[in-house]
Design a protein around this motif. Sequence first.
Motif, mmCIF file in Angstrom:
data_model
loop_
_atom_site.group_PDB
_atom_site.id
_atom_site.type_symbol
_atom_site.label_atom_id
_atom_site.label_comp_id
_atom_site.label_asym_id
_atom_site.label_seq_id
_atom_site.Cartn_x
_atom_site.Cartn_y
_atom_site.Cartn_z
ATOM 1 N N LYS A 7 6.101 7.386 -3.776
ATOM 2 C CA LYS A 7 5.440 6.081 -3.686
ATOM 3 C C LYS A 7 6.459 4.955 -3.734
ATOM 4 O O LYS A 7 6.349 3.963 -2.994
ATOM 5 C CB LYS A 7 4.423 5.926 -4.810
ATOM 6 C CG LYS A 7 3.622 4.634 -4.739
ATOM 7 C CD LYS A 7 2.579 4.568 -5.837
ATOM 8 C CE LYS A 7 1.789 3.266 -5.777
ATOM 9 N NZ LYS A 7 0.774 3.180 -6.855
ATOM 10 N N SER A 8 7.464 5.092 -4.577
ATOM 11 C CA SER A 8 8.500 4.076 -4.688
ATOM 12 C C SER A 8 9.280 3.940 -3.381
ATOM 13 O O SER A 8 9.596 2.824 -2.939
ATOM 14 C CB SER A 8 9.449 4.414 -5.836
ATOM 15 O OG SER A 8 10.506 3.486 -5.898
ATOM 16 N N GLU A 67 7.124 2.210 -0.870
ATOM 17 C CA GLU A 67 7.011 0.786 -1.184
ATOM 18 C C GLU A 67 8.160 -0.005 -0.564
ATOM 19 O O GLU A 67 7.977 -1.154 -0.128
ATOM 20 C CB GLU A 67 6.984 0.598 -2.693
ATOM 21 C CG GLU A 67 6.571 -0.790 -3.132
ATOM 22 C CD GLU A 67 6.280 -0.853 -4.616
ATOM 23 O OE1 GLU A 67 5.598 -1.815 -5.029
ATOM 24 O OE2 GLU A 67 6.720 0.052 -5.362
ATOM 25 N N PHE A 100 -1.050 2.395 0.160
ATOM 26 C CA PHE A 100 -0.905 0.989 0.509
ATOM 27 C C PHE A 100 -1.801 0.637 1.697
ATOM 28 O O PHE A 100 -1.659 1.222 2.783
ATOM 29 C CB PHE A 100 0.556 0.667 0.859
ATOM 30 C CG PHE A 100 1.511 0.950 -0.259
ATOM 31 C CD1 PHE A 100 1.728 0.008 -1.261
ATOM 32 C CD2 PHE A 100 2.193 2.168 -0.328
ATOM 33 C CE1 PHE A 100 2.618 0.270 -2.298
ATOM 34 C CE2 PHE A 100 3.077 2.432 -1.361
ATOM 35 C CZ PHE A 100 3.290 1.486 -2.354
ATOM 36 N N GLU A 109 -1.140 -5.496 2.706
ATOM 37 C CA GLU A 109 0.289 -5.582 2.410
ATOM 38 C C GLU A 109 1.078 -6.353 3.460
ATOM 39 O O GLU A 109 2.026 -7.079 3.123
ATOM 40 C CB GLU A 109 0.878 -4.166 2.292
ATOM 41 C CG GLU A 109 0.317 -3.332 1.150
ATOM 42 C CD GLU A 109 0.804 -3.814 -0.213
ATOM 43 O OE1 GLU A 109 1.800 -4.569 -0.267
ATOM 44 O OE2 GLU A 109 0.188 -3.418 -1.226
#
Length: 266
Positions: free
Chosen positions: A49-50, A53, A86, A91
């Motif tokens: 996930k990081s 991102e 996301f 976003e």
Amino acid sequence: MTCAMNVMAQNNAPLKMRVGTYNVGHFNQGWAGGFRFNGDPAYSKEQRKSTTEKQVAAWRQWVGAQSLDFLCVQEWNRFFDADSNFNAEDELLKPYYNNIYFGNEHKWIFNGIATNYKLTNLRKKYSYGDYYALIGDMRIGNKTITVISTHIPWQKDWHKPALDELLADLKKYEYFICFGDINAMDKEQMLFREAGFNMANGGYQGWFGTAGGGLTLEGRQGKVDSNIDNIITSKNIKIMNVSAPHTGVNDFDHLPVLADLIITGL
């Protein structure tokens, strides 16, 4: 904004705007389903996930840096990533645009229009299979500018009739801006110019390769029939300052087409 546009129309002053069309390839170099993590399989869910991102941030930075009045997209994906962490609209588009319009979501085909102008009379026109055009109207003074985000099929049996239908439809509008993945050979796209329309790609500034993968391998010199994304306008809308830049986020599928438009005769 409505008041300002009415003043421009009354003074017969042209309206200038910066626009772009981009087949975003589902944020995954053209593969459906959204961005996929291809790093160390031992990474945890949070580590994946990081990493994702950071990709979201890179896309968001690119969208903001273009400062477009209209950003029309094809092959959008509801979620930026395959893990559905996301929401892409939230976003990437909502930080910059108040008015975001999407057509129907299909596995491969999903068109949208992002702008701070208001569009009315939103409708969709399907050509073949899941391929369609998302269409809306923008009022400037007493004029209607029709805005279109389209995706023309590449499949042999569908392609030519869909292209012919688009050409016939555009002839109905006094003012129009048509953004999209045209999937057409250069000589086919020249039919739009022969009809009296203006084109960003294949117009007065020449051809801009947008079939990203091959162009990247060739050093982006371009080649015949690799110029498949375009912005087409009615003859009363001039096109300048065209580019098909590398984005740094999805350059192995499509490249965007960006241009300045001058809407005259208001």
